[in-house]
Motif scaffolding. Structure first.
Motif, mmCIF file in Angstrom:
data_model
loop_
_atom_site.group_PDB
_atom_site.id
_atom_site.type_symbol
_atom_site.label_atom_id
_atom_site.label_comp_id
_atom_site.label_asym_id
_atom_site.label_seq_id
_atom_site.Cartn_x
_atom_site.Cartn_y
_atom_site.Cartn_z
ATOM 1 N N UNK A 16 -85.876 56.478 34.164
ATOM 2 C CA UNK A 16 -86.509 55.000 33.038
ATOM 3 C C UNK A 16 -87.712 55.192 33.692
ATOM 4 N N UNK A 17 -87.353 55.072 34.919
ATOM 5 C CA UNK A 17 -88.283 53.770 35.829
ATOM 6 C C UNK A 17 -90.143 54.236 35.465
ATOM 7 N N UNK A 18 -90.081 56.217 35.257
ATOM 8 C CA UNK A 18 -90.953 57.126 35.389
ATOM 9 C C UNK A 18 -92.050 56.412 33.929
ATOM 10 N N UNK A 19 -91.165 56.571 32.404
ATOM 11 C CA UNK A 19 -90.726 55.742 31.696
ATOM 12 C C UNK A 19 -91.737 54.747 31.401
ATOM 13 N N UNK A 20 -91.182 53.681 31.949
ATOM 14 C CA UNK A 20 -91.588 51.851 31.666
ATOM 15 C C UNK A 20 -93.048 52.069 32.741
ATOM 16 N N UNK A 21 -92.689 52.243 34.017
ATOM 17 C CA UNK A 21 -94.421 52.350 34.858
ATOM 18 C C UNK A 21 -95.134 53.033 34.031
ATOM 19 N N UNK A 22 -95.293 54.195 33.304
ATOM 20 C CA UNK A 22 -96.546 55.017 32.549
ATOM 21 C C UNK A 22 -96.626 53.898 31.243
ATOM 22 N N UNK A 23 -95.719 53.289 30.357
ATOM 23 C CA UNK A 23 -95.733 52.383 29.382
ATOM 24 C C UNK A 23 -96.582 51.299 29.735
ATOM 25 N N UNK A 24 -96.447 50.863 30.924
ATOM 26 C CA UNK A 24 -96.936 49.691 31.168
ATOM 27 C C UNK A 24 -98.301 49.646 31.651
ATOM 28 N N UNK A 25 -98.472 50.873 32.158
ATOM 29 C CA UNK A 25 -100.127 51.275 32.069
ATOM 30 C C UNK A 25 -100.445 51.448 31.187
ATOM 31 N N UNK A 26 -99.865 52.530 30.462
ATOM 32 C CA UNK A 26 -100.524 52.419 28.687
ATOM 33 C C UNK A 26 -101.463 51.371 27.852
ATOM 34 N N UNK A 27 -100.083 50.123 28.076
ATOM 35 C CA UNK A 27 -100.278 49.342 27.436
ATOM 36 C C UNK A 27 -101.866 48.466 27.780
ATOM 37 N N UNK A 28 -102.356 48.294 29.082
ATOM 38 C CA UNK A 28 -102.980 47.763 29.944
ATOM 39 C C UNK A 28 -103.981 48.053 29.416
ATOM 40 N N UNK A 29 -104.059 49.858 29.629
ATOM 41 C CA UNK A 29 -105.461 50.764 29.272
ATOM 42 C C UNK A 29 -105.673 50.327 28.144
ATOM 43 N N UNK A 30 -104.843 50.875 27.362
ATOM 44 C CA UNK A 30 -105.188 51.329 26.051
ATOM 45 C C UNK A 30 -105.033 49.221 24.969
ATOM 46 N N UNK A 31 -104.406 48.975 25.561
ATOM 47 C CA UNK A 31 -104.463 47.281 24.184
ATOM 48 C C UNK A 31 -102.949 47.519 23.093
ATOM 49 N N UNK A 32 -102.704 48.917 23.529
ATOM 50 C CA UNK A 32 -101.647 48.710 22.736
ATOM 51 C C UNK A 32 -100.048 49.351 23.169
ATOM 52 N N UNK A 33 -99.227 48.966 22.647
ATOM 53 C CA UNK A 33 -97.986 49.218 23.007
ATOM 54 C C UNK A 33 -97.731 51.748 22.807
ATOM 55 N N UNK A 34 -96.998 51.908 23.600
ATOM 56 C CA UNK A 34 -97.287 53.755 24.003
ATOM 57 C C UNK A 34 -96.466 53.962 22.752
ATOM 58 N N UNK A 35 -96.632 54.999 21.078
ATOM 59 C CA UNK A 35 -95.932 55.826 20.385
ATOM 60 C C UNK A 35 -94.691 55.936 20.224
#
Length: 134
Positions: free
Chosen positions: A105-124
């Motif tokens: 869950x930590x790996x997933x949460x970190x990825x989702x945060x980075x995705x949102x920061x760089x892509x400007x949208x939620x990870x699908x």
């Protein structure tokens, strides 16, 4: 490091057949990006070729390495490509197989945060989509 990588990889055109050479490339890539502090435009093409090769090589190695080495490859790949879904999914699934759901869950949460920061949208994709839990 760059010269050694070029030598081992046939000038960034092939994957080494020998395990020792593949392990050496992994070791080189684990040190981080090459020429990361160089801001000269003249090196952009070379830097892009190295990055493309590194990401492709590491993605192939995730499946090729023994289970115990998979998380290390995932961490290295994430350092080269912070939005690598391959690295994130493989790390999450590996942690789940080890019954380390908090780490997954930590790996997933970190990825989702980075995705949102760089892509400007939620990870699908949701965490359960990746783990296969219903």
């Amino acid at each position: 490091d760059f010269r050694r990588l070029a030598l081992l990889s046939g000038n960034l055109t092939q994957m080494p057949e020998r395990e020792e050479e593949r392990n050496e490339i992994i070791h080189l890539l684990a040190r981080g990006r090459f020429m990361d502090t160089v801001r000269e435009d003249v090196f952009d093409y070379v830097k892009q070729r190295v990055e493309t090769y590194a990401i492709s090589f590491l993605e192939q190695q995730i499946e090729a390495v023994p289970f115990t080495g998979r998380l290390r490859i995932c961490r290295i790949l994430s350092a080269w490509d912070s939005l690598s879904e391959v690295a994130m999914c493989q790390a999450v699934c590996t942690y789940c197989q080890l019954n380390l759901y908090d780490k997954a869950l930590q790996v997933y949460t970190a990825f989702v945060g980075e995705y949102r920061r760089l892509m400007g949208e939620d990870y699908p994709r949701g965490f359960k989509d990746i783990t296969g839990d219903k």
